[in-house]
Design a protein around this motif. Structure first.
Motif, mmCIF file in Angstrom:
data_model
loop_
_atom_site.group_PDB
_atom_site.id
_atom_site.type_symbol
_atom_site.label_atom_id
_atom_site.label_comp_id
_atom_site.label_asym_id
_atom_site.label_seq_id
_atom_site.Cartn_x
_atom_site.Cartn_y
_atom_site.Cartn_z
ATOM 1 N N GLY A 1 -4.812 -40.438 -9.829
ATOM 2 C CA GLY A 1 -5.999 -41.264 -9.714
ATOM 3 C C GLY A 1 -7.111 -40.555 -8.952
ATOM 4 N N VAL A 2 -6.736 -39.687 -8.021
ATOM 5 C CA VAL A 2 -7.732 -38.937 -7.254
ATOM 6 C C VAL A 2 -8.546 -38.036 -8.180
ATOM 7 N N LEU A 3 -7.937 -37.595 -9.276
ATOM 8 C CA LEU A 3 -8.621 -36.748 -10.257
ATOM 9 C C LEU A 3 -9.153 -37.553 -11.443
ATOM 10 N N ALA A 4 -9.078 -38.887 -11.325
ATOM 11 C CA ALA A 4 -9.506 -39.785 -12.399
ATOM 12 C C ALA A 4 -8.701 -39.558 -13.674
ATOM 13 N N TRP A 5 -7.393 -39.263 -13.512
ATOM 14 C CA TRP A 5 -6.521 -39.027 -14.666
ATOM 15 C C TRP A 5 -5.272 -39.907 -14.628
ATOM 16 N N ASN A 6 -5.289 -40.987 -13.905
ATOM 17 C CA ASN A 6 -4.126 -41.866 -13.857
ATOM 18 C C ASN A 6 -3.956 -42.625 -15.171
ATOM 19 N N ASP A 7 -2.745 -42.590 -15.727
ATOM 20 C CA ASP A 7 -2.408 -43.332 -16.957
ATOM 21 C C ASP A 7 -3.322 -42.968 -18.128
ATOM 22 N N ILE A 8 -3.596 -41.686 -18.288
ATOM 23 C CA ILE A 8 -4.494 -41.231 -19.351
ATOM 24 C C ILE A 8 -3.809 -40.274 -20.336
ATOM 25 N N ALA A 9 -3.027 -39.334 -19.848
ATOM 26 C CA ALA A 9 -2.504 -38.242 -20.682
ATOM 27 C C ALA A 9 -1.596 -38.736 -21.807
ATOM 28 N N LYS A 10 -1.805 -38.156 -22.997
ATOM 29 C CA LYS A 10 -0.949 -38.423 -24.156
ATOM 30 C C LYS A 10 -0.172 -37.182 -24.602
ATOM 31 N N SER A 11 -0.639 -36.007 -24.211
ATOM 32 C CA SER A 11 0.035 -34.768 -24.573
ATOM 33 C C SER A 11 -0.220 -33.724 -23.495
ATOM 34 N N VAL A 12 0.627 -32.687 -23.481
ATOM 35 C CA VAL A 12 0.508 -31.664 -22.442
ATOM 36 C C VAL A 12 0.831 -30.284 -23.008
ATOM 37 N N SER A 13 0.288 -29.268 -22.355
ATOM 38 C CA SER A 13 0.652 -27.875 -22.585
ATOM 39 C C SER A 13 1.157 -27.342 -21.245
ATOM 40 N N VAL A 14 2.309 -26.651 -21.278
ATOM 41 C CA VAL A 14 2.998 -26.327 -20.026
ATOM 42 C C VAL A 14 3.447 -24.875 -19.986
ATOM 43 N N THR A 15 3.221 -24.225 -18.854
ATOM 44 C CA THR A 15 3.847 -22.950 -18.532
ATOM 45 C C THR A 15 4.724 -23.168 -17.308
ATOM 46 N N GLY A 16 6.008 -22.825 -17.422
ATOM 47 C CA GLY A 16 6.956 -23.105 -16.360
ATOM 48 C C GLY A 16 7.679 -24.404 -16.620
ATOM 49 N N GLY A 17 8.099 -25.079 -15.565
ATOM 50 C CA GLY A 17 8.805 -26.350 -15.712
ATOM 51 C C GLY A 17 8.144 -27.436 -14.888
ATOM 52 N N TRP A 18 7.800 -28.548 -15.535
ATOM 53 C CA TRP A 18 7.064 -29.624 -14.870
ATOM 54 C C TRP A 18 7.769 -30.962 -15.059
ATOM 55 N N ILE A 19 7.625 -31.827 -14.046
ATOM 56 C CA ILE A 19 8.133 -33.196 -14.119
ATOM 57 C C ILE A 19 6.950 -34.146 -13.981
ATOM 58 N N LEU A 20 6.861 -35.101 -14.890
ATOM 59 C CA LEU A 20 5.796 -36.106 -14.892
ATOM 60 C C LEU A 20 6.407 -37.444 -14.498
ATOM 61 N N TYR A 21 5.644 -38.242 -13.729
ATOM 62 C CA TYR A 21 6.168 -39.481 -13.161
ATOM 63 C C TYR A 21 5.291 -40.676 -13.524
ATOM 64 N N GLU A 22 5.963 -41.804 -13.698
ATOM 65 C CA GLU A 22 5.255 -43.033 -14.066
ATOM 66 C C GLU A 22 4.394 -43.564 -12.926
ATOM 67 N N HIS A 23 4.828 -43.337 -11.694
ATOM 68 C CA HIS A 23 4.094 -43.847 -10.538
ATOM 69 C C HIS A 23 3.715 -42.704 -9.601
ATOM 70 N N GLY A 24 2.830 -43.019 -8.667
ATOM 71 C CA GLY A 24 2.384 -42.013 -7.726
ATOM 72 C C GLY A 24 3.473 -41.575 -6.764
ATOM 73 N N PHE A 25 3.245 -40.447 -6.113
ATOM 74 C CA PHE A 25 4.170 -39.909 -5.114
ATOM 75 C C PHE A 25 5.573 -39.722 -5.691
ATOM 76 N N TYR A 26 5.593 -39.315 -6.964
ATOM 77 C CA TYR A 26 6.842 -38.919 -7.637
ATOM 78 C C TYR A 26 7.860 -40.063 -7.677
ATOM 79 N N ASN A 27 7.327 -41.264 -7.968
ATOM 80 C CA ASN A 27 8.144 -42.480 -8.103
ATOM 81 C C ASN A 27 8.857 -42.852 -6.808
ATOM 82 N N ARG A 28 8.274 -42.523 -5.693
ATOM 83 C CA ARG A 28 8.923 -42.817 -4.424
ATOM 84 C C ARG A 28 9.204 -44.301 -4.279
ATOM 85 N N GLY A 29 10.475 -44.636 -4.093
ATOM 86 C CA GLY A 29 10.887 -46.014 -3.868
ATOM 87 C C GLY A 29 10.877 -46.901 -5.093
#
Length: 206
Positions: free
Chosen positions: A50-78
């Motif tokens: 949300g700080v980058l104005a990209w919360n709940d927006i992405a539909k596709s990604v291009s990746v180098t390396g290994g990435w984990i995407l989370y439904e909620h902020g702070f990596y689904n904490r709690g």
């Protein structure tokens, strides 16, 4: 002398470009098939898109390396919510989190995703807190672990006591020819390693 200097400059440029190709990078797109608006994130975690104005927006990604995407902020904490993990892909349409990604982070070394490393996560599917290392750890700081990610080609020995004592198990990437990380989203179910049982780690198989 000038020719030598030029050669050294060219070698430096080539080396810099090669290292850039190994850095952890993700591009998020507003549309499927990596189309529409995009944002590029390199070598950094984002705990709140949300700080980058990209919360709940992405539909596709291009990746180098290994990435984990989370439904909620702070990596689904709690929250124990949805995750999606992707490695080395020119373009991937999100299957589980289209227009639901709120935070993201990479696994492994930020500048070279092929370096031998292991990252332990507090919860299943790489959620919440983490502990990362590229070397032996005699005593883990994080006493709760339910999933992990290995990068590089080396195996790791996990011990259930500190100082590399007690029962142990060695875990190696199943395909050392692949540059992709080895994702283990549930270490109990997949490898029969009890949750919260790891107390020390050694690089390599003892």
């Amino acid at each position: 002398m000038a020719r030598t200097t030029l050669s050294l400059i060219l070698l430096s440029i080539i080396a810099t470009q090669a290292m850039a190709q190994l850095s952890q990078t993700i591009e998020l797109y507003t549309e499927k098939d990596c189309r529409g608006r995009k944002i590029r994130i390199s070598e950094q975690y984002v705990e709140d898109l949300g700080v980058l104005a990209w919360n709940d927006i992405a539909k596709s990604v291009s990746v180098t390396g290994g990435w984990i995407l989370y439904e909620h902020g702070f990596y689904n904490r709690g929250s124990n919510s949805g995750t999606e993990f992707i490695a080395n892909s020119d373009c991937t349409n999100l299957q589980y989190l289209p227009e639901k990604v709120s935070s993201l982070r990479f696994a492994g070394d930020k500048s070279n995703y092929r370096i031998n490393s292991v990252t332990l996560y507090k919860s299943r599917y790489f959620q919440e807190d983490e502990e990362f290392t590229t070397q032996d750890l005699r005593n883990l700081n994080m006493q709760e672990q339910a999933s992990f990610i290995i990068t590089g080609k080396a195996g790791w020995t996990f011990y259930d006591r500190t100082n590399f004592q007690g029962n142990s198990i060695c875990v190696s990437p199943p395909n050392t020819d692949s540059p992709d990380p080895y994702f283990v989203p549930d270490m109990d179910q997949i490898l029969n390693i009890r949750f919260n049982s790891i107390r020390s780690i050694k690089l390599g198989c003892a």
